[in-house]
Write an enzyme that holds these catalytic residues in place. Structure first.
Site, PDB file in Angstrom:
ATOM      1  N   LYS A 101       0.854  -1.191   0.000  1.00 16.57           N
ATOM      2  CA  LYS A 101       0.000   0.000   0.000  1.00 16.57           C
ATOM      3  C   LYS A 101       0.888   1.239   0.000  1.00 16.57           C
ATOM      4  O   LYS A 101       1.740   1.400   0.863  1.00 16.57           O
ATOM      5  CB  LYS A 101      -0.905   0.007   1.242  1.00 16.57           C
ATOM      6  CG  LYS A 101      -1.649   1.333   1.472  1.00 16.57           C
ATOM      7  CD  LYS A 101      -2.491   1.314   2.767  1.00 16.57           C
ATOM      8  CE  LYS A 101      -3.052   2.714   3.078  1.00 16.57           C
ATOM      9  NZ  LYS A 101      -3.802   2.749   4.353  1.00 16.57           N
ATOM     10  N   ASP A 114      -2.180  10.368   3.727  1.00 20.87           N
ATOM     11  CA  ASP A 114      -3.570  10.007   4.001  1.00 20.87           C
ATOM     12  C   ASP A 114      -4.217  11.059   4.899  1.00 20.87           C
ATOM     13  O   ASP A 114      -4.068  11.029   6.111  1.00 20.87           O
ATOM     14  CB  ASP A 114      -3.618   8.622   4.671  1.00 20.87           C
ATOM     15  CG  ASP A 114      -5.047   8.180   4.957  1.00 20.87           C
ATOM     16  OD1 ASP A 114      -5.984   8.822   4.449  1.00 20.87           O
ATOM     17  OD2 ASP A 114      -5.217   7.168   5.690  1.00 20.87           O
ATOM     18  N   LYS A 127      -9.244  13.326   8.712  1.00 20.67           N
ATOM     19  CA  LYS A 127      -8.660  12.942   9.995  1.00 20.67           C
ATOM     20  C   LYS A 127      -8.502  14.176  10.884  1.00 20.67           C
ATOM     21  O   LYS A 127      -8.369  15.288  10.370  1.00 20.67           O
ATOM     22  CB  LYS A 127      -7.264  12.334   9.764  1.00 20.67           C
ATOM     23  CG  LYS A 127      -7.286  10.929   9.192  1.00 20.67           C
ATOM     24  CD  LYS A 127      -5.869  10.382   9.089  1.00 20.67           C
ATOM     25  CE  LYS A 127      -5.870   8.994   8.462  1.00 20.67           C
ATOM     26  NZ  LYS A 127      -6.487   7.962   9.320  1.00 20.67           N
ATOM     27  N   ASP A 131       2.013   6.418   5.460  1.00 19.63           N
ATOM     28  CA  ASP A 131       0.993   5.489   4.973  1.00 19.63           C
ATOM     29  C   ASP A 131       1.421   4.794   3.672  1.00 19.63           C
ATOM     30  O   ASP A 131       0.643   4.057   3.069  1.00 19.63           O
ATOM     31  CB  ASP A 131      -0.344   6.230   4.802  1.00 19.63           C
ATOM     32  CG  ASP A 131      -1.545   5.329   4.996  1.00 19.63           C
ATOM     33  OD1 ASP A 131      -1.393   4.234   5.563  1.00 19.63           O
ATOM     34  OD2 ASP A 131      -2.650   5.723   4.563  1.00 19.63           O
ATOM     35  N   ASP A 173     -11.845   7.505   4.624  1.00 17.79           N
ATOM     36  CA  ASP A 173     -10.572   7.237   5.296  1.00 17.79           C
ATOM     37  C   ASP A 173     -10.224   5.743   5.262  1.00 17.79           C
ATOM     38  O   ASP A 173      -9.098   5.361   5.579  1.00 17.79           O
ATOM     39  CB  ASP A 173     -10.643   7.747   6.741  1.00 17.79           C
ATOM     40  CG  ASP A 173      -9.275   7.909   7.387  1.00 17.79           C
ATOM     41  OD1 ASP A 173      -8.257   7.793   6.667  1.00 17.79           O
ATOM     42  OD2 ASP A 173      -9.231   8.146   8.604  1.00 17.79           O
ATOM     43  N   GLU A 233      -9.355   4.021   2.845  1.00 16.37           N
ATOM     44  CA  GLU A 233      -8.939   4.084   1.435  1.00 16.37           C
ATOM     45  C   GLU A 233      -7.950   2.981   1.063  1.00 16.37           C
ATOM     46  O   GLU A 233      -7.834   2.626  -0.106  1.00 16.37           O
ATOM     47  CB  GLU A 233      -8.314   5.463   1.133  1.00 16.37           C
ATOM     48  CG  GLU A 233      -6.817   5.622   1.462  1.00 16.37           C
ATOM     49  CD  GLU A 233      -6.493   5.473   2.938  1.00 16.37           C
ATOM     50  OE1 GLU A 233      -7.402   5.645   3.763  1.00 16.37           O
ATOM     51  OE2 GLU A 233      -5.328   5.171   3.274  1.00 16.37           O
ATOM     52  N   ARG A 240      -7.902  -0.238   1.624  1.00 18.26           N
ATOM     53  CA  ARG A 240      -8.533  -1.427   1.034  1.00 18.26           C
ATOM     54  C   ARG A 240      -9.047  -1.141  -0.379  1.00 18.26           C
ATOM     55  O   ARG A 240      -9.138  -2.036  -1.201  1.00 18.26           O
ATOM     56  CB  ARG A 240      -9.642  -1.922   1.971  1.00 18.26           C
ATOM     57  CG  ARG A 240     -10.724  -0.947   2.214  1.00 18.26           C
ATOM     58  CD  ARG A 240     -11.539  -1.255   3.478  1.00 18.26           C
ATOM     59  NE  ARG A 240     -10.872  -0.814   4.703  1.00 18.26           N
ATOM     60  CZ  ARG A 240     -11.359  -0.993   5.924  1.00 18.26           C
ATOM     61  NH1 ARG A 240     -12.501  -1.642   6.108  1.00 18.26           N
ATOM     62  NH2 ARG A 240     -10.701  -0.563   6.982  1.00 18.26           N
TER      63      ARG A 240
HETATM   64  N1  BES Z   1      -3.709   4.635   7.141  1.00 24.98           N
HETATM   65  C1  BES Z   1      -4.816   4.475   8.020  1.00 24.98           C
HETATM   66  C2  BES Z   1      -4.540   3.488   9.136  1.00 24.98           C
HETATM   67  C3  BES Z   1      -3.649   3.982  10.239  1.00 24.98           C
HETATM   68  C4  BES Z   1      -4.094   4.912  11.145  1.00 24.98           C
HETATM   69  C5  BES Z   1      -2.373   3.459  10.381  1.00 24.98           C
HETATM   70  C6  BES Z   1      -3.259   5.337  12.173  1.00 24.98           C
HETATM   71  C7  BES Z   1      -1.567   3.865  11.416  1.00 24.98           C
HETATM   72  C8  BES Z   1      -2.001   4.809  12.300  1.00 24.98           C
HETATM   73  C9  BES Z   1      -6.010   3.964   7.241  1.00 24.98           C
HETATM   74  O1  BES Z   1      -6.123   4.429   5.945  1.00 24.98           O
HETATM   75  C10 BES Z   1      -7.209   4.411   7.977  1.00 24.98           C
HETATM   76  O2  BES Z   1      -7.441   5.591   8.042  1.00 24.98           O
HETATM   77  N2  BES Z   1      -7.963   3.474   8.524  1.00 24.98           N
HETATM   78  C11 BES Z   1      -9.115   3.770   9.285  1.00 24.98           C
HETATM   79  C12 BES Z   1     -10.184   2.805   8.905  1.00 24.98           C
HETATM   80  C13 BES Z   1     -11.543   3.139   9.460  1.00 24.98           C
HETATM   81  C14 BES Z   1     -12.068   4.390   8.814  1.00 24.98           C
HETATM   82  C15 BES Z   1     -12.468   1.975   9.215  1.00 24.98           C
HETATM   83  C16 BES Z   1      -8.757   3.627  10.760  1.00 24.98           C
HETATM   84  O3  BES Z   1      -8.024   2.711  11.121  1.00 24.98           O
HETATM   85  O4  BES Z   1      -9.202   4.465  11.543  1.00 24.98           O
HETATM   86 ZN    ZN Z   2      -4.430   4.945   5.020  1.00 27.78          ZN
HETATM   87 MN    MN Z   3      -7.147   6.284   5.843  1.00 30.07          MN
END
Ligand code: BES
Ligand code: ZN
Ligand code: MN
Length: 497
Positions: A269, A274, A281, A292, A351, A353, A355
């Site tokens: 990825k 992000d 966020k 990310d 967010d 994104e 997947r």
């Molecule tokens: N890149 C983030 C995941 C992440 C967040 C990694 C903080 C490390 C630290 C990912 O794209 C994301 O935002 N995931 C969300 C998913 C949710 C919206 C279902 C998350 O984990 O909050």
């Molecule tokens: Zn992300």
């Molecule tokens: Mn995200």
């Protein structure tokens, strides 16, 4: 840095620096013993006087020890006399020794660490880890400082030669460690690079440069317009809100004699920043979302290591890369998009994104590259970080033999993984009223529902998913920076193939 081996004794070796170990009961390793004898009990005197306790990773620099030829002698504590030391402790010992060599300014050092008995590990493992520790000790990210630290007068990054002293010939173990460390360093540089520089285009340029420099990799870039024309609607839904064009990057390495032998594929990825998109966020700490793309960085780092080690199998390193931004033309919560597979997705949270960019890449890989196996690597969920902290990456797969291979590589490299569930029972959390599947699965089991989303696009394929959200970088504070994980795991996994 050059690595070599020697069977010469510590008292006779002409090295500008020698490292020997003493445990916390003051027991000397064989090499330390021979020096102690030549030096009229100098080392035991130091221990008895309390100036060195022998605890794990403690170091003491001595100069001009009588009776031996070397200029500098570094004592390193090997810890408990009672038991075999753990792999983690050995790595700490090697890292402390490397730091002490660097600090001493010695250009050359011989390490006598073979006597340290490590639980379940052989001498080749110790040599490999020591090579990694020595290379890592010199890692520095100063590319974006106006006065690079490596040009400062008091900065020494000049360990030129490391000699592994021991019985066996472990040259290939040292070279393996060195290649892994180079891969880690490449991954760290990419992760640490600011997001205005490290864009999807920048990642593509690195992959093209790797092909040009080594001649061992064939790099293909598929740009956003082609992806849109192809029907990769999930990928485009993420990338379209940014002015930086997204891409798939495909790096083919052919090591097998038969070019048609099915490749093992690793997919990273590469969200170069992000923001969360319209599901923006919170501001605090958002800079860390430049990390990310650490899955992508680990793929590039692994490919660099492989071009040095040249295993005789076919491997593809693939990256799906985009920037996730809010914009007038960005995706909105509620949008329904059609993926490359034909399945439709309701984007309930922009967010989630990762997947979305991964699912189309998985479909593309399975249909066009026909891999024997796929491992994807992604900073996918905060939930995985909550579950496993910064120690283990999350491992999700229904393929037992792939799980075993990855767990074995993780144990060997001490780049650890912990298996988390990937079961159909969780799939219903992804039900959508308006599309085939929703892109989020609610508050519970967030890392598993993310993996379940990907599983919908990998049916019938040998596939595993690594969630590296907690392990890819050190968060906040002085330590902030990429770890280069899981390059050591991936290199070991592929070499074992
Ligand atoms: N890149 C983030 C995941 C992440 C967040 C990694 C903080 C490390 C630290 C990912 O794209 C994301 O935002 N995931 C969300 C998913 C949710 C919206 C279902 C998350 O984990 O909050
Ligand atoms: Zn992300
Ligand atoms: Mn995200």
């Amino acid at each position: 840095m050059q690595f070599s081996t020697t069977q010469e004794s510590a008292t006779e070796l002409a090295a500008s620096c020698i490292v020997v170990s003493i445990n916390d009961k003051g027991q000397l390793s064989n090499a330390a013993e021979s020096i102690n004898t030549a030096a009229d009990d100098y080392l035991t005197d130091i221990f008895d006087s309390g100036d060195f306790s022998g605890k794990t990773g403690e170091t003491l620099m001595l100069v001009k020890v009588p009776g031996i030829t070397t200029q500098r002698l570094i004592l390193v504590g090997s810890g408990s006399a009672e038991k075999d030391i753990s792999p983690k402790d050995f790595i700490k010992i090697a890292e402390s020794a490397a730091a002490a060599i660097k600090k001493s300014g010695a250009l050359q050092a011989a390490l006598y660490l073979e006597d340290i008995a490590v639980a379940n590990k052989d001498n080749a493992w110790k040599a490999e880890q020591t090579a990694i520790a020595c290379e890592n000790a010199l890692y520095l990210f100063d590319q974006t400082k106006s006065k690079p630290a490596r040009e400062a007068e008091d900065y020494s990054d000049s360990i030129e030669n490391i000699v592994w002293a021991g019985e066996a010939d472990l040259q290939s173990a040292l070279e393996k460690g060195q290649a892994i460390a180079r891969g880690v360093s490449v991954a760290k540089d990419l992760g640490n690079m600011p997001p205005n520089i490290c864009t999807p285009t920048y990642l593509a340029e690195q992959a093209i440069a790797l092909a040009a420099e080594t001649g061992l990799v064939e790099t293909t870039i598929i740009d956003e317009a082609e992806l849109e024309a192809m029907g990769a609607g999930a990928f485009v839904s993420v990338s379209k809100g940014s002015t930086e064009p997204g891409k798939f990057i495909i790096m083919k390495y052919q090591g097998a004699d038969d070019a048609n032998e099915a490749p093992h594929l690793i997919l990273g990825k590469g969200i170069t920043f992000d923001t969360g998109g319209i599901s923006l966020k919170p501001g605090a700490g958002m800079d860390e979302m430049k990390f990310d793309m650490c899955g992508a960085a680990s793929v590039l780092g692994t490919m660099v290591a492989l071009t040095e080690l040249k295993p005789k199998i076919n491997i593809i390193g693939m990256i799906t890369t985009a920037e996730n931004m809010p914009a007038g033309n960005a995706s909105k919560p509620g949008d329904v998009v059609t993926t490359l597979s034909g399945k439709t997705v309701e984007i309930l949270n922009t967010d989630a994104e990762g997947r979305l960019v991964l699912c189309d890449a998985l479909t593309y890989a399975i249909d066009n590259l026909k891999p024997a196996s796929i491992v994807d690597i992604a900073t996918l969920t905060g939930a995985c970080m909550m579950a496993l902290g910064t120690v283990n990456s999350g491992l999700f797969t229904e393929d037992e033999s792939l799980a075993a291979e990855l767990q074995q590589a993780a144990t060997h490299s001490h780049d650890k993984v912990w298996r988390l569930p990937l079961e159909d029972d969780y799939q219903e959390q992804l039900d959508s009223n308006f599309a085939d599947i929703a892109n989020i699965g609610g508050r519970l089991a967030g890392s598993t529902t993310a993996a379940c989303f990907l599983a919908r696009f990998t049916e019938g394929q040998s596939w595993a998913h690594l969630d590296i959200a907690g392990t890819a970088w050190h968060s906040g504070g002085k330590n902030k920076g990429s770890t280069g994980r899981p390059v050591p795991l991936l290199v070991n996994y592929l070499l074992n193939k």
